[in-house]
Design a protein around this motif. Sequence first.
Motif, PDB file in Angstrom:
ATOM      1  N   GLN A 205       0.804  -1.225   0.000  1.00 41.63           N
ATOM      2  CA  GLN A 205       0.000   0.000   0.000  1.00 41.63           C
ATOM      3  C   GLN A 205       0.837   1.276   0.000  1.00 41.63           C
ATOM      4  O   GLN A 205       0.295   2.382   0.042  1.00 41.63           O
ATOM      5  N   SER A 206       2.184   1.080   0.019  1.00 43.62           N
ATOM      6  CA  SER A 206       3.033   2.269  -0.060  1.00 43.62           C
ATOM      7  C   SER A 206       4.207   1.963  -0.964  1.00 43.62           C
ATOM      8  O   SER A 206       4.498   0.780  -1.225  1.00 43.62           O
ATOM      9  N   VAL A 207       4.870   2.992  -1.434  1.00 44.65           N
ATOM     10  CA  VAL A 207       5.998   2.791  -2.326  1.00 44.65           C
ATOM     11  C   VAL A 207       7.072   1.995  -1.610  1.00 44.65           C
ATOM     12  O   VAL A 207       7.719   1.110  -2.196  1.00 44.65           O
ATOM     13  N   GLN A 208       7.218   2.258  -0.304  1.00 47.65           N
ATOM     14  CA  GLN A 208       8.247   1.542   0.434  1.00 47.65           C
ATOM     15  C   GLN A 208       7.902   0.043   0.546  1.00 47.65           C
ATOM     16  O   GLN A 208       8.752  -0.821   0.275  1.00 47.65           O
ATOM     17  N   ALA A 209       6.641  -0.252   0.893  1.00 48.76           N
ATOM     18  CA  ALA A 209       6.230  -1.657   1.004  1.00 48.76           C
ATOM     19  C   ALA A 209       6.392  -2.349  -0.354  1.00 48.76           C
ATOM     20  O   ALA A 209       6.795  -3.507  -0.438  1.00 48.76           O
ATOM     21  N   LEU A 210       6.102  -1.596  -1.420  1.00 55.11           N
ATOM     22  CA  LEU A 210       6.209  -2.142  -2.775  1.00 55.11           C
ATOM     23  C   LEU A 210       7.655  -2.502  -3.104  1.00 55.11           C
ATOM     24  O   LEU A 210       7.957  -3.582  -3.618  1.00 55.11           O
ATOM     25  N   THR A 211       8.568  -1.585  -2.752  1.00 51.85           N
ATOM     26  CA  THR A 211       9.991  -1.803  -3.030  1.00 51.85           C
ATOM     27  C   THR A 211      10.495  -3.016  -2.252  1.00 51.85           C
ATOM     28  O   THR A 211      11.285  -3.825  -2.758  1.00 51.85           O
ATOM     29  N   GLU A 212       9.996  -3.155  -1.015  1.00 53.19           N
ATOM     30  CA  GLU A 212      10.398  -4.308  -0.208  1.00 53.19           C
ATOM     31  C   GLU A 212       9.875  -5.612  -0.824  1.00 53.19           C
ATOM     32  O   GLU A 212      10.592  -6.618  -0.894  1.00 53.19           O
ATOM     33  N   ALA A 213       8.635  -5.563  -1.299  1.00 54.27           N
ATOM     34  CA  ALA A 213       8.047  -6.760  -1.905  1.00 54.27           C
ATOM     35  C   ALA A 213       8.849  -7.171  -3.148  1.00 54.27           C
ATOM     36  O   ALA A 213       9.153  -8.353  -3.355  1.00 54.27           O
ATOM     37  N   ARG A 214       9.230  -6.167  -3.939  1.00 51.27           N
ATOM     38  CA  ARG A 214      10.019  -6.477  -5.136  1.00 51.27           C
ATOM     39  C   ARG A 214      11.335  -7.149  -4.749  1.00 51.27           C
ATOM     40  O   ARG A 214      11.758  -8.139  -5.364  1.00 51.27           O
ATOM     41  N   ALA A 215      11.971  -6.608  -3.698  1.00 45.94           N
ATOM     42  CA  ALA A 215      13.267  -7.141  -3.288  1.00 45.94           C
ATOM     43  C   ALA A 215      13.149  -8.604  -2.862  1.00 45.94           C
ATOM     44  O   ALA A 215      14.061  -9.407  -3.085  1.00 45.94           O
ATOM     45  N   ARG A 216      11.992  -8.961  -2.259  1.00 46.65           N
ATOM     46  CA  ARG A 216      11.832 -10.344  -1.800  1.00 46.65           C
ATOM     47  C   ARG A 216      11.878 -11.331  -2.983  1.00 46.65           C
ATOM     48  O   ARG A 216      12.261 -12.470  -2.818  1.00 46.65           O
ATOM     49  N   PHE A 217      11.504 -10.860  -4.151  1.00 50.00           N
ATOM     50  CA  PHE A 217      11.494 -11.767  -5.313  1.00 50.00           C
ATOM     51  C   PHE A 217      12.631 -11.481  -6.272  1.00 50.00           C
ATOM     52  O   PHE A 217      13.302 -12.400  -6.734  1.00 50.00           O
ATOM     53  N   LEU A 218      12.883 -10.189  -6.568  1.00 49.78           N
ATOM     54  CA  LEU A 218      13.869  -9.861  -7.600  1.00 49.78           C
ATOM     55  C   LEU A 218      15.190  -9.366  -7.040  1.00 49.78           C
ATOM     56  O   LEU A 218      16.152  -9.201  -7.791  1.00 49.78           O
ATOM     57  N   GLY A 219      15.251  -9.112  -5.742  1.00 50.60           N
ATOM     58  CA  GLY A 219      16.485  -8.607  -5.154  1.00 50.60           C
ATOM     59  C   GLY A 219      17.591  -9.656  -5.227  1.00 50.60           C
ATOM     60  O   GLY A 219      17.347 -10.800  -5.624  1.00 50.60           O
ATOM     61  N   ARG A 220      18.792  -9.283  -4.808  1.00 47.62           N
ATOM     62  CA  ARG A 220      19.925 -10.193  -4.930  1.00 47.62           C
ATOM     63  C   ARG A 220      19.674 -11.505  -4.185  1.00 47.62           C
ATOM     64  O   ARG A 220      20.068 -12.562  -4.614  1.00 47.62           O
ATOM     65  N   LYS A 221      18.960 -11.346  -3.038  1.00 47.74           N
ATOM     66  CA  LYS A 221      18.694 -12.573  -2.277  1.00 47.74           C
ATOM     67  C   LYS A 221      17.262 -13.065  -2.510  1.00 47.74           C
ATOM     68  O   LYS A 221      16.769 -13.917  -1.793  1.00 47.74           O
ATOM     69  N   GLY A 222      16.590 -12.469  -3.507  1.00 46.40           N
ATOM     70  CA  GLY A 222      15.192 -12.813  -3.744  1.00 46.40           C
ATOM     71  C   GLY A 222      15.023 -14.200  -4.364  1.00 46.40           C
ATOM     72  O   GLY A 222      15.967 -14.784  -4.910  1.00 46.40           O
ATOM     73  N   SER A 223      13.774 -14.711  -4.262  1.00 43.81           N
ATOM     74  CA  SER A 223      13.561 -16.100  -4.659  1.00 43.81           C
ATOM     75  C   SER A 223      13.748 -16.318  -6.165  1.00 43.81           C
ATOM     76  O   SER A 223      14.246 -17.353  -6.590  1.00 43.81           O
ATOM     77  N   ILE A 224      13.377 -15.348  -6.999  1.00 41.75           N
ATOM     78  CA  ILE A 224      13.579 -15.522  -8.436  1.00 41.75           C
ATOM     79  C   ILE A 224      15.061 -15.483  -8.761  1.00 41.75           C
ATOM     80  O   ILE A 224      15.568 -16.279  -9.573  1.00 41.75           O
ATOM     81  N   SER A 225      15.781 -14.584  -8.089  1.00 42.44           N
ATOM     82  CA  SER A 225      17.223 -14.475  -8.349  1.00 42.44           C
ATOM     83  C   SER A 225      17.923 -15.782  -7.968  1.00 42.44           C
ATOM     84  O   SER A 225      18.860 -16.216  -8.656  1.00 42.44           O
ATOM     85  N   SER A 226      17.462 -16.412  -6.878  1.00 42.75           N
ATOM     86  CA  SER A 226      18.138 -17.669  -6.527  1.00 42.75           C
ATOM     87  C   SER A 226      17.848 -18.762  -7.558  1.00 42.75           C
ATOM     88  O   SER A 226      18.684 -19.632  -7.802  1.00 42.75           O
ATOM     89  N   LEU A 227      16.653 -18.679  -8.192  1.00 43.09           N
ATOM     90  CA  LEU A 227      16.371 -19.632  -9.271  1.00 43.09           C
ATOM     91  C   LEU A 227      17.391 -19.490 -10.393  1.00 43.09           C
ATOM     92  O   LEU A 227      17.929 -20.476 -10.896  1.00 43.09           O
ATOM     93  N   LEU A 228      17.669 -18.223 -10.730  1.00 40.35           N
ATOM     94  CA  LEU A 228      18.623 -17.969 -11.812  1.00 40.35           C
ATOM     95  C   LEU A 228      19.987 -18.552 -11.476  1.00 40.35           C
ATOM     96  O   LEU A 228      20.656 -19.132 -12.318  1.00 40.35           O
ATOM     97  N   ARG A 229      20.351 -18.351 -10.185  1.00 41.77           N
ATOM     98  CA  ARG A 229      21.669 -18.875  -9.795  1.00 41.77           C
ATOM     99  C   ARG A 229      21.719 -20.411  -9.907  1.00 41.77           C
ATOM    100  O   ARG A 229      22.742 -20.985 -10.216  1.00 41.77           O
ATOM    101  N   GLY A 230      20.550 -21.065  -9.685  1.00 39.50           N
ATOM    102  CA  GLY A 230      20.495 -22.529  -9.747  1.00 39.50           C
ATOM    103  C   GLY A 230      20.657 -23.095 -11.160  1.00 39.50           C
ATOM    104  O   GLY A 230      20.888 -24.291 -11.344  1.00 39.50           O
ATOM    105  N   ILE A 231      20.510 -22.246 -12.156  1.00 37.78           N
ATOM    106  CA  ILE A 231      20.529 -22.711 -13.541  1.00 37.78           C
ATOM    107  C   ILE A 231      21.842 -23.385 -13.909  1.00 37.78           C
ATOM    108  O   ILE A 231      21.878 -24.370 -14.670  1.00 37.78           O
ATOM    109  N   GLY A 232      22.923 -22.889 -13.294  1.00 40.20           N
ATOM    110  CA  GLY A 232      24.235 -23.449 -13.587  1.00 40.20           C
ATOM    111  C   GLY A 232      24.302 -24.956 -13.330  1.00 40.20           C
ATOM    112  O   GLY A 232      25.062 -25.696 -13.971  1.00 40.20           O
ATOM    113  N   ALA A 233      23.455 -25.404 -12.392  1.00 35.51           N
ATOM    114  CA  ALA A 233      23.511 -26.818 -12.026  1.00 35.51           C
ATOM    115  C   ALA A 233      22.685 -27.702 -12.978  1.00 35.51           C
ATOM    116  O   ALA A 233      22.673 -28.916 -12.858  1.00 35.51           O
TER     117      ALA A 233
END
Length: 329
Positions: free
Chosen positions: A23-51
């Motif tokens: 509901q706020s820009v800050q909450a939105l940015t945090e939500a994005r980080a949870r998925f697309l941030g360096r430690k986010g779940s989508i980013s970890s998927l990308l890292r797994g591709i090497g295997a």
Amino acid sequence: MPTGVENLGQLESQARAALEAAQSVQALTEARARFLGRKGSISSLLRGIGALDPAERGRVGQAVNASKQRIDEHFQARRRVLEAADQARAMERQALDVTLPGLVPPRGHLHPVTLIEREMTQFFSNLGFSIELGPEVETEYYNFEALNIPADHPSRDMQDTFFVEGGHVLRTHTSPVQIRAMSGRQPPFRFIAPGRVFRHDSDATHYPMFHQLEGFLVDERVTFGDLKGVLYAFAHQLMGPEVKLRFRAHFFPFTEPSAEMDFSWRGDWLEWGGCGMIHPRVLENCGIDSERYQGFAFGMGIDRTAMLRFGIPNIHLLFDGDVRVLEQI
Ligand code: DAH
């Protein structure tokens, strides 16, 4: 597909739900980080591709990147919505209703002493008198000596006079302006001198600082009758046509003859000031030929006149600075 890529669709839905819930820009940015941030779940998927099996890497990588991009686009769109809402709220907070009535600042007025002083000086301006001013810190010469007040005169006593360091005094009357105005000039003179004076005195009718109006006229053939005529006209102008004046013989060192004047006020006689014919020695002190010229002079309290006109019983009410009192006048 051991790295969880099979959950990609589910992850993307979770990400979109989280962006939608913010509901706020800050909450939105945090939500994005949870998925697309360096430690986010989508980013970890990308890292797994090497295997992965090299044959699958391309396809999976493309799928994850495409999902990532869609989430990011969703993020951008959602951010625009939230920012617009923020801005709308801010505008609402700052909104100004220009139809509301304005605040009117309270309006003051002139001090009663100023009002009366202006009335007094106006009267004399109309008669052709001009205004002279002198210093409030005065030398003993101007305040006393030049006015023919000898060193042992009672008004020089410590009781009355405020002495200032360096042989000066706070002027005890406006009469020294006579000397300042006349010295180095030649008659005819028509002057008034309003101003503050100081005496060591304080009770209901006395204040250590008060105001006097001095007036004097010097010419050939000036008489006491001229003085009375001017003062009568003055009193009538200030107090109304029914006011009476009374002259009592008196002594002032700087006038001869001298009188105190009283005016009638609601059945009483009230002392108003002093007056007389300027003493020849005072004229001579100013370099004026006293055989050829005579003059009259007078001095009266401005505050006392204001108190009568406005019905103020105690002079301290004028100067204690209480606006609740002054506002009523
Ligand atoms: N200076 C006198 C005083 O303060 C008042 C006064 C009396 C002034 C007579 C004059 C005058 O000019 O002629 O008490």
